[in-house]
Motif scaffolding. Sequence first.
Motif, PDB file in Angstrom:
ATOM      1  N   ASP A 110       0.831  -1.207   0.000  1.00 23.19           N
ATOM      2  CA  ASP A 110       0.000   0.000   0.000  1.00 23.19           C
ATOM      3  C   ASP A 110       0.867   1.260   0.000  1.00 23.19           C
ATOM      4  N   ALA A 151      -2.995   4.302   2.397  1.00 21.58           N
ATOM      5  CA  ALA A 151      -3.054   4.156   3.852  1.00 21.58           C
ATOM      6  C   ALA A 151      -3.992   5.199   4.461  1.00 21.58           C
ATOM      7  N   LYS A 184      -7.728   4.153   3.124  1.00 21.36           N
ATOM      8  CA  LYS A 184      -8.250   2.909   3.685  1.00 21.36           C
ATOM      9  C   LYS A 184      -8.460   3.016   5.186  1.00 21.36           C
ATOM     10  N   SER A 185      -7.539   3.691   5.872  1.00 21.29           N
ATOM     11  CA  SER A 185      -7.704   3.891   7.313  1.00 21.29           C
ATOM     12  C   SER A 185      -8.941   4.750   7.591  1.00 21.29           C
ATOM     13  N   LYS A 210      -2.346  -0.144   8.013  1.00 21.31           N
ATOM     14  CA  LYS A 210      -3.792  -0.244   7.802  1.00 21.31           C
ATOM     15  C   LYS A 210      -4.381  -1.364   8.668  1.00 21.31           C
ATOM     16  N   THR A 233      -2.789   7.823  13.302  1.00 20.00           N
ATOM     17  CA  THR A 233      -2.552   7.251  11.974  1.00 20.00           C
ATOM     18  C   THR A 233      -1.762   8.215  11.105  1.00 20.00           C
TER      19      THR A 233
END
Length: 356
Positions: free
Chosen positions: A166, A171, A174-175, A221, A246
């Motif tokens: 990724d 990242a 998707k997070s 992730k 994150t």
Amino acid sequence: MAMLVLGIESSCDETGVALVEWEGATLPRLASHALHSQIAMHQAYGGVVPELASRDHIRRVLPLAQTVFDEAGKRLADVDVVAYTRGPGLAGALLVGAGVACALGAALNKPVLGVHHLEGHLLSPFLSADPPEFPFVALLVSGGHTQLMRVDGVGDYDMLGETIDDAAGEAFDKSAKLMGLPYPGGPWLAKLAEQGDAMAFKLPRPLLHSGDLDFSFAGLKTAVLTQAKKLGDELEARKADLAASTQAAIVEVLLKKSLSALRDTGLKRLVVAGGVGANRMLRQQLDAACAQRGVRVHYPELHLCTDNGAMIAMAAAMRLQAGMQRPTDVYAFDVKPRWPLYSLQESSQATEPVAS
């Protein structure tokens, strides 16, 4: 002699059209550009729907082109070269831009030139008020790509490191989706992170101490998913903290790897390009760290960080100016949905036909 390049971008979910002009050895400048984002259309589906993207490009590209010509005070007949994104990207979306560009070229009896989408991002800081100079280290963080490279000139790229799974943008997105944030998630996550505590959760920094310049964000992730499940009903109350943690993990990896690339190459100039390059925390930390090391940092203007026609027209103009590529009057075309950037250096772009 003055030259005018029309650029068309249609690789994914933005339709971009722009005019770039130059004369002699001066740096090409942006005459005008227009952009339409499909974000609102794709939000209902939680991501880009390729067929819908292609159809929307068809609807938007010619009206945007008219806007660009009107704003620049130019006519179609003034165009010397029509440039378009040849790849990488969604095949159907790329075909729209390529088809329109080659049809215009044939109608005007003007040559066309296919441009690499990532090279467009890479050279987009040359459109800014503070353009860089060669050589420099480039951090390219666009969509599914995260790459560090040494750039010694137009078309002269030495890959230093890249993502093995990724990318940073994935990242972020998707997070954000795991946290229930709207599409596209990256900007929403960054905004939410401003309200959170970046130290609240201990998330991994994949490959941070790997000893090379490669990236990996798939594990991050997964860690975000695990933490979100642990929080359960508390996720809503702790969402800002998880977003901040994150973002901090992603930015730290990008920062440390960029500084390592600068150290390894001995260069004192860094260029950051691509959508993630608009991230405020990334810019702040890069600016501060590079200032301590006597390194100049260059970014595209904020409105040119995402996909746009200006970067495609600029990349075409700079390749033409450097003698790296010739436009063609062969109007049959193909596109390259998968097209590694390093292949530009492996082939002789001064002689390779752009359309085939």
